[in-house]
Design a protein around this motif. Structure first.
Motif, PDB file in Angstrom:
ATOM      1  N   HIS A 110     -44.936   9.305  -4.193  1.00  0.00           N
ATOM      2  CA  HIS A 110     -46.282   8.928  -3.751  1.00  0.00           C
ATOM      3  C   HIS A 110     -47.175   8.425  -4.875  1.00  0.00           C
ATOM      4  O   HIS A 110     -48.296   7.990  -4.605  1.00  0.00           O
ATOM      5  CB  HIS A 110     -46.972  10.119  -3.070  1.00  0.00           C
ATOM      6  CG  HIS A 110     -46.200  10.633  -1.891  1.00  0.00           C
ATOM      7  ND1 HIS A 110     -46.132   9.969  -0.675  1.00  0.00           N
ATOM      8  CD2 HIS A 110     -45.434  11.769  -1.762  1.00  0.00           C
ATOM      9  CE1 HIS A 110     -45.385  10.644   0.158  1.00  0.00           C
ATOM     10  NE2 HIS A 110     -44.941  11.762  -0.489  1.00  0.00           N
ATOM     11  N   VAL A 111     -46.759   8.489  -6.119  1.00  0.00           N
ATOM     12  CA  VAL A 111     -47.599   7.994  -7.213  1.00  0.00           C
ATOM     13  C   VAL A 111     -47.005   6.682  -7.705  1.00  0.00           C
ATOM     14  O   VAL A 111     -45.836   6.642  -8.152  1.00  0.00           O
ATOM     15  CB  VAL A 111     -47.655   9.023  -8.357  1.00  0.00           C
ATOM     16  CG1 VAL A 111     -48.476   8.459  -9.506  1.00  0.00           C
ATOM     17  CG2 VAL A 111     -48.277  10.332  -7.860  1.00  0.00           C
ATOM     18  N   GLN A 112     -47.798   5.563  -7.605  1.00  0.00           N
ATOM     19  CA  GLN A 112     -47.340   4.237  -8.005  1.00  0.00           C
ATOM     20  C   GLN A 112     -47.829   3.837  -9.395  1.00  0.00           C
ATOM     21  O   GLN A 112     -47.390   2.830  -9.943  1.00  0.00           O
ATOM     22  CB  GLN A 112     -47.841   3.207  -6.973  1.00  0.00           C
ATOM     23  CG  GLN A 112     -47.370   3.479  -5.557  1.00  0.00           C
ATOM     24  CD  GLN A 112     -45.853   3.448  -5.431  1.00  0.00           C
ATOM     25  OE1 GLN A 112     -45.182   2.643  -6.090  1.00  0.00           O
ATOM     26  NE2 GLN A 112     -45.315   4.311  -4.575  1.00  0.00           N
ATOM     27  N   HIS A 113     -48.724   4.622  -9.945  1.00  0.00           N
ATOM     28  CA  HIS A 113     -49.283   4.304 -11.249  1.00  0.00           C
ATOM     29  C   HIS A 113     -48.198   4.451 -12.314  1.00  0.00           C
ATOM     30  O   HIS A 113     -47.371   5.375 -12.248  1.00  0.00           O
ATOM     31  CB  HIS A 113     -50.454   5.252 -11.579  1.00  0.00           C
ATOM     32  CG  HIS A 113     -51.285   4.775 -12.725  1.00  0.00           C
ATOM     33  ND1 HIS A 113     -50.932   5.001 -14.047  1.00  0.00           N
ATOM     34  CD2 HIS A 113     -52.448   4.096 -12.760  1.00  0.00           C
ATOM     35  CE1 HIS A 113     -51.831   4.500 -14.840  1.00  0.00           C
ATOM     36  NE2 HIS A 113     -52.791   3.920 -14.066  1.00  0.00           N
ATOM     37  N   PRO A 114     -48.141   3.541 -13.286  1.00  0.00           N
ATOM     38  CA  PRO A 114     -47.099   3.593 -14.325  1.00  0.00           C
ATOM     39  C   PRO A 114     -47.098   4.908 -15.100  1.00  0.00           C
ATOM     40  O   PRO A 114     -46.048   5.405 -15.487  1.00  0.00           O
ATOM     41  CB  PRO A 114     -47.457   2.416 -15.233  1.00  0.00           C
ATOM     42  CG  PRO A 114     -48.225   1.487 -14.377  1.00  0.00           C
ATOM     43  CD  PRO A 114     -48.992   2.318 -13.402  1.00  0.00           C
ATOM     44  N   LEU A 115     -48.280   5.488 -15.286  1.00  0.00           N
ATOM     45  CA  LEU A 115     -48.345   6.761 -16.019  1.00  0.00           C
ATOM     46  C   LEU A 115     -47.652   7.856 -15.243  1.00  0.00           C
ATOM     47  O   LEU A 115     -46.981   8.726 -15.807  1.00  0.00           O
ATOM     48  CB  LEU A 115     -49.803   7.133 -16.286  1.00  0.00           C
ATOM     49  CG  LEU A 115     -50.032   8.420 -17.102  1.00  0.00           C
ATOM     50  CD1 LEU A 115     -49.340   8.307 -18.475  1.00  0.00           C
ATOM     51  CD2 LEU A 115     -51.512   8.703 -17.265  1.00  0.00           C
TER      52      LEU A 115
END
Length: 788
Positions: free
Chosen positions: A560-565
């Motif tokens: 669910h997390v698409q952010h690169p971090l």
């Protein structure tokens, strides 16, 4: 022939007269009556063996003593009496009764003193006690004798009843009253006149044989004696009389009844009480208020206390009584010390009247139906003078509290009242002296009683001569008779040390892997939280839960997390967990999570193993288990057995027994809460003879003596003597012995003798150390054989 006939008749008359002469044994001082009397100004004793009176004037701490022969050497004096209320302005005189040994005619008489008073004489000689007292005031011309021949001459052969002849005098000394079975006498001392009255006209029971009498301030008279006959039984009986216009009237009667019909007193018949014997002596005393009368019945070994209704002039319907067991002797003499204290002569005779002991008891009777022992004489403070006793036969009590004792040899002793803070020391001379109360004791009144012990939690703070005790400090050791009140109850000198211990039950599991599994993978839900937090499985589950939480976070980052971090964080976590994976060899993330739980279990296992190993041997274990739920867990198997003394130890055991037998022992003793010091102590070894021993050390503080003694052997009998009379609140006994090690390389064995340390304090809050305490201590050899 006429002359011969007259001579023959005269000879018969002489023989008849000699048959009825009275020939008493003059050696006993308790025969037929009281041979001693005293008041605050005079002491008088009748000494029948030499036919004289011994007289001593007050003050009694001076030897103002005289003797005067009887008025007639043929007289035998039954008893003497004195008035109780007297001042220096009153006439000093005494009354006596007796019988003429030649004519067998009874008499009553008096002797008046006409000289200087004792106090005035002491003042004139500047209080020196070495000047001889002049006895010119005692003159034979001052005797006044009245024979009672007008009554007895018509009944000359009936002499047995007249042997029971008693006398008393009114408290203020105006009248004396005497009583027998056949007649009664009123003696007006001021006018030197007597009046008589027939016993048959007075006594409700004409068999009455008087044995004791007393009178109160209302002129109510109590006459105590026996009624009955020799064919059945004689029982103690008391008559209460009043006197009106020189005439006696019996107002009431009290008859002694045994405690129960099955008691040993009920079986006594006293069939020969009509023949005088000292075992049948009775005593009676009325208190100063005149409303209570005390009876002593020594043949029943009993005293009885009754109330007197002064208004209606009768006895109370109920009585209080006290018995001293199956013997004879209690109540031979009774008296009152004050309103609530009675004093009793308690002799102990066998039933065939063989003496064994004499004591004087003081009872408090302020509570109905209760006789509370206040003091017993002699005692540790008040011992008998070497020149007096040991058989006591009588005493008299004066108004100011002086007690005059009489022993069987005719010696008297004066117990003089002592002021507050002191007691009457009776250990020497013929009269007592005042000595200060020792620390831990007190007296609050002027009397002859010993010092009383301070109650628990009170003390005199090491001071002597105190009239009261003060409270001890808080949390202090302050037992009965405490000399000091500042010893901390938590003080090390009061602590007990005991190396003996009961070995625990051997564990059921003896294999370490079983013990480890039982403690690693168990959660005890039924116990306290302590067991829960010490369970390795519990903490492993906590780590697993934390790992599951981390795995859920990683799943969220991945899905669910698409952010690169977030992607980068997920990859780093996955890489870390795979490297810590011990289960899948670095292939599974979940394996890394569970590996932390395994690490927790491993750490707990190591800690458990190390701590479990440290609990061996058990002699080195002093604390409970902290790493497991079972606090009593042991790392040992136990078995015990006894070795008979007759079986010698084998070669392997012999060195251990040698170490035990040669271990030097030092005895330590502490006497706590006392004023004794090191100079008062001596120690002896008791063998065939007493061997004096030298103390290794002795230290005394303000409240404790501590001493040590190196014992020459393990089997020893010691006597520790403390010179003086002081209280000891507690006693601490301890032993110490050094540790020793021995190695036997041949047998590959080592022997360790443990350091011996034992201490036991003996004390009770409401008790103090007895005068002759004994203690037996036995050491048992305990050998622990340990296998690696």
């Amino acid at each position: 022939m006429l002359f011969s006939h007259q001579w023959y008749i005269w000879y018969l008359l002489v023989i008849a007269s000699n048959v009825y002469c009275f020939t008493p044994d003059t050696s006993p001082f308790d025969a037929y009556g009281l041979k001693l009397a005293a008041n605050d100004l005079l002491l008088v004793e009748s000494i029948s063996s030499v036919s004289l009176f011994l007289l001593r004037l007050a003050p009694f701490n001076y030897s103002l003593t005289c003797t005067i022969p009887y008025n007639d050497s043929n007289q035998y004096v039954y008893a003497v009496t004195l008035q109780s209320y007297i001042t220096f302005n009153d006439t000093i005189r005494f009354v006596f009764i007796g019988v003429n040994k030649m004519t067998d005619v009874p008499f009553i008489g008096s002797l008046t003193y006409t000289g200087i008073t004792g106090a005035a004489y002491i003042a004139t000689i500047n209080s020196t006690r070495k000047v001889k007292f002049p006895c010119t005031g005692w003159q034979s011309g001052n005797y006044h004798i009245h024979y009672i021949d007008q009554i007895t001459s018509s009944n000359l052969q009936d002499t047995d009843a007249e042997r029971f002849f008693v006398v008393t005098i009114t408290p203020t000394g105006e009248y004396a009253y005497a009583f027998t079975n056949t007649f009664l006498i009123i003696y007006d001392l001021n006018r030197d006149m007597i009046a008589t009255q027939l016993g048959n006209d007075t006594w409700p029971d004409t068999s009455f044989l008087p044995r004791a009498v007393d009178v109160n301030q209302d002129s109510l008279i109590v006459v105590f004696g026996y009624v009955g006959d020799s064919d059945s039984k004689y029982m103690p009986c008391a008559y209460l009389l009043n006197i009106t216009n020189t005439f006696f009237t019996v107002m009431d009667t009290w008859l002694y009844t045994p405690p129960t019909s099955s008691s040993w007193q009920a079986s006594l018949t006293n069939w020969d009480a009509d023949i005088y014997a000292s075992k049948y002596d009775l005593s009676v005393s009325i208190n100063d208020a005149g409303d209570k009368v005390l009876f002593g019945i020594q043949i029943m070994n009993t005293i009885a206390l009754l109330n007197i209704d002064r208004m209606h002039q009768n006895f109370s319907t109920s009585s209080q009584s006290l018995s001293n067991g199956k013997a004879i002797g209690m109540g031979k003499t009774v008296a009152w010390l004050d309103t609530d204290l009675i004093i009793i002569l308690v002799n102990t005779y066998s039933l065939n009247y063989i003496w064994s002991s004499s004591q004087i008891f003081v009872y408090n009777v302020s509570i109905d139906n209760s006789f509370i022992v206040t003091a017993i004489f002699p005692n540790i403070q008040q011992t008998l003078s070497p020149t007096f006793g040991p058989i006591l036969i009588s005493f008299d009590v004066t108004l100011n509290g002086t007690v005059v004792l009489l022993d069987s040899q005719g010696n008297y002793y004066l117990l003089l009242p002592s002021p507050t803070g002191s007691f009457s020391d009776s250990s020497s001379r013929t009269s007592s002296s005042s000595s200060l109360c020792i620390p831990g004791t007190f007296t609050s009144k002027t009397n002859i009683l010993p010092c009383s012990l301070c109650a628990p939690n009170s003390t005199t703070n090491g001071l002597e001569g105190q009239s009261s005790c003060v409270p001890c400090t808080n949390n202090s050791f302050c037992s009965l008779g405490a000399a000091f009140g500042n010893i901390d109850i938590l003080s090390s000198i009061l602590k007990n040390v005991n190396q003996a211990r009961a070995y625990p039950v051997s564990p059921q599991s003896i294999r370490f892997d079983n013990i480890l599994i039982e403690n690693m993978f168990v959660i005890n839900y039924s116990s306290t939280s302590r067991c829960l937090v010490r369970s390795p499985l519990f903490w492993a589950l906590i780590v697993i839960l934390v790992g599951l939480f981390v795995w859920i976070i990683m799943f969220i980052f991945k899905r669910h997390v698409q952010h690169p971090l977030g992607k980068k964080t997920h990859q780093q976590m996955e890489r870390f967990l795979k490297k810590t994976d011990l289960i899948g060899e670095g292939e599974m993330v979940i394996g890394g999570l569970f590996s932390f739980a395994i690490l927790v279990l491993v750490i707990f296992a190591y800690a458990f193993s190390n701590s479990y190993f440290q609990r061996y041997p058990i002699e080195n274990v002093y604390e409970d288990v902290y790493f497991a739920c079972d606090e009593s867990m042991t790392n040992a198997q136990f078995s015990s057995g006894l070795m008979p003394i007759g079986i010698p130890p084998d070669d392997l055991e012999e060195p251990m027994f040698t170490l035990l037998d040669t271990q030097p022992l030092t005895l330590y003793m502490d006497f706590i809460n006392t004023v004794f010091n090191c100079t008062d102590i001596s120690v002896s070894q008791i063998k065939d003879i007493s061997l004096q021993m030298t103390l290794s050390s002795c230290n005394d503080s303000a409240s404790t003596i501590s001493l040590s003694l190196l014992l020459p052997s393990n089997d020893i009998n010691l006597q520790i003597a403390l010179a003086g009379s002081h209280t000891i609140g507690a006693f601490r006994l301890s032993f110490q012995g050094p540790a020793t090690e021995l190695v036997n390389t041949k047998e590959a064995a080592s022997y360790t003798l443990q350091n011996l340390m034992f201490a036991q304090t003996l004390s009770l809050e409401s008790r103090l150390l007895t005068q002759q305490a004994s203690c037996s201590l036995q050491l048992t050899k305990i050998i622990n054989r340990t296998y690696p």
